[in-house]
Scaffold this motif. Structure first.
Motif, PDB file in Angstrom:
ATOM      1  N   GLY A 144       0.841  -1.182   0.000  1.00 53.06           N
ATOM      2  CA  GLY A 144       0.000   0.000   0.000  1.00 53.06           C
ATOM      3  C   GLY A 144       0.879   1.236   0.000  1.00 53.06           C
ATOM      4  N   GLU A 145       0.427   2.308   0.593  1.00 52.94           N
ATOM      5  CA  GLU A 145       1.253   3.503   0.712  1.00 52.94           C
ATOM      6  C   GLU A 145       2.380   3.265   1.711  1.00 52.94           C
ATOM      7  OE1 GLU A 145       1.075   6.318  -0.964  1.00 52.94           O
ATOM      8  OE2 GLU A 145      -0.619   5.574  -2.147  1.00 52.94           O
ATOM      9  N   PRO A 146       3.571   3.829   1.491  1.00 57.42           N
ATOM     10  CA  PRO A 146       4.633   3.741   2.492  1.00 57.42           C
ATOM     11  C   PRO A 146       4.148   4.279   3.829  1.00 57.42           C
ATOM     12  CG  PRO A 146       5.515   4.581   0.423  1.00 57.42           C
ATOM     13  CD  PRO A 146       4.017   4.536   0.265  1.00 57.42           C
ATOM     14  N   ALA A 147       4.482   3.572   4.898  1.00 56.46           N
ATOM     15  CA  ALA A 147       4.028   3.982   6.228  1.00 56.46           C
ATOM     16  C   ALA A 147       4.801   5.209   6.689  1.00 56.46           C
ATOM     17  CB  ALA A 147       4.231   2.842   7.218  1.00 56.46           C
ATOM     18  N   PRO A 148       4.127   6.194   7.280  1.00 56.54           N
ATOM     19  CA  PRO A 148       4.837   7.332   7.869  1.00 56.54           C
ATOM     20  C   PRO A 148       5.806   6.847   8.943  1.00 56.54           C
ATOM     21  CG  PRO A 148       2.460   7.710   7.814  1.00 56.54           C
ATOM     22  CD  PRO A 148       2.677   6.276   7.465  1.00 56.54           C
ATOM     23  N   LEU A 149       6.823   7.649   9.210  1.00 57.49           N
ATOM     24  CA  LEU A 149       7.838   7.264  10.197  1.00 57.49           C
ATOM     25  C   LEU A 149       7.205   6.951  11.545  1.00 57.49           C
ATOM     26  CD1 LEU A 149      10.884   6.892  10.590  1.00 57.49           C
ATOM     27  CD2 LEU A 149      10.985   9.271  11.360  1.00 57.49           C
ATOM     28  N   GLU A 150       6.200   7.700  11.916  1.00 60.48           N
ATOM     29  CA  GLU A 150       5.534   7.467  13.208  1.00 60.48           C
ATOM     30  C   GLU A 150       4.915   6.079  13.262  1.00 60.48           C
ATOM     31  OE1 GLU A 150       4.205   7.879  16.991  1.00 60.48           O
ATOM     32  OE2 GLU A 150       5.505   9.300  15.926  1.00 60.48           O
ATOM     33  N   ASP A 151       4.311   5.663  12.161  1.00 59.64           N
ATOM     34  CA  ASP A 151       3.706   4.333  12.100  1.00 59.64           C
ATOM     35  C   ASP A 151       4.783   3.245  12.109  1.00 59.64           C
ATOM     36  OD1 ASP A 151       1.558   2.559  11.999  1.00 59.64           O
ATOM     37  OD2 ASP A 151       1.616   2.451   9.814  1.00 59.64           O
ATOM     38  N   GLN A 152       5.868   3.477  11.390  1.00 62.08           N
ATOM     39  CA  GLN A 152       6.991   2.540  11.430  1.00 62.08           C
ATOM     40  C   GLN A 152       7.506   2.381  12.864  1.00 62.08           C
ATOM     41  OE1 GLN A 152      10.183   3.440   8.655  1.00 62.08           O
ATOM     42  NE2 GLN A 152       8.749   4.427   7.274  1.00 62.08           N
ATOM     43  N   ARG A 153       7.670   3.513  13.539  1.00 57.62           N
ATOM     44  CA  ARG A 153       8.174   3.492  14.915  1.00 57.62           C
ATOM     45  C   ARG A 153       7.228   2.724  15.829  1.00 57.62           C
ATOM     46  NH1 ARG A 153       7.625   8.589  16.179  1.00 57.62           N
ATOM     47  NH2 ARG A 153       9.633   9.228  15.296  1.00 57.62           N
ATOM     48  N   THR A 154       5.949   2.957  15.678  1.00 55.21           N
ATOM     49  CA  THR A 154       4.962   2.273  16.517  1.00 55.21           C
ATOM     50  C   THR A 154       5.015   0.768  16.311  1.00 55.21           C
ATOM     51  OG1 THR A 154       3.481   4.184  16.526  1.00 55.21           O
ATOM     52  CG2 THR A 154       2.502   2.044  17.001  1.00 55.21           C
TER      53      THR A 154
END
Length: 203
Positions: A144-154
């Motif tokens: 899908g869309e690349p995950a934002p850094l915040e989502d990656q971190r979570t």
């Protein structure tokens, strides 16, 4: 993992390299490498950092290992008679048992992202190989869309950081490991870099 979406968002070169290393670890941990992959691993080079030196060691091990050697090693480590030397699952590392709350929490988070286990895959989703694959996919948007850094971190802090470093350290010192001990060194160094990188970007 499977999903029906397409990605169109730009991904930086640094993030592509991060995703490549997650995918590389996931590939090696999902099953023993064939001759072609082993030869590719043998051609890797690294710098003087801890991660770079771990990659050099892995390449050296690949050059002196045959596919049959590595397959035997993989089976002893992760399959064995009844069970392998190591159980590479988040539930086991965090609770001492398989198929526990960490797996249920992971499944909820994957469903929230529209992800599901492929029908032909029978390993629980909290297998270290699957988690490496998912993290790489989130970074570049493979599902899908690349995950934002915040989502990656979570995702990293919830499902990888609490146990992956411990697993990779165990792999480094496993009695059956030679090639995979070097894989463990690469994984441990990379997880430490990711943990610190996410910590710094959250400040």
């Amino acid at each position: 993992m499977s999903i029906a979406r397409t990605a169109n968002q730009e991904v930086t070169e640094e993030d592509r390299l991060r995703a490549d290393l997650y995918n590389f670890l996931g590939l090696l941990l999902a099953g023993p490498p064939d001759g072609l992959l082993l030869a590719q691993v043998g051609g890797l080079s690294g710098d003087k950092s801890d991660l770079g030196q771990a990659i050099v060691r892995l390449a050296d091990c690949a050059k002196t290992s045959s596919p049959k050697d590595v397959e035997r090693e993989f089976n002893k480590l992760f399959i064995g008679l009844g069970r392998g030397e190591l159980l590479p699952y988040a539930s086991y590392y965090l609770t001492g048992f398989l198929n526990e709350k960490p797996l249920a929490t992971l499944r909820q988070d994957l469903r929230a992202r529209g992800l599901s286990r492929s029908p032909n895959v029978f390993e629980p989703e909290d297998n270290i190989a699957s988690l490496m694959e998912v993290m790489g996919a989130l970074i570049v948007g493979r599902f899908g869309e690349p995950a934002p850094l915040e989502d990656q971190r979570t995702f990293f802090n919830r499902h990888i950081a609490p146990w992956a470093g411990h697993f990779f350290a165990d792999l480094e010192t496993a009695k059956s490991a030679m090639f995979y001990a070097a894989v463990g060194s690469v994984g441990r160094a990379f997880v430490e870099i990711e943990r610190e990188g996410f910590r710094l970007t959250s400040e």
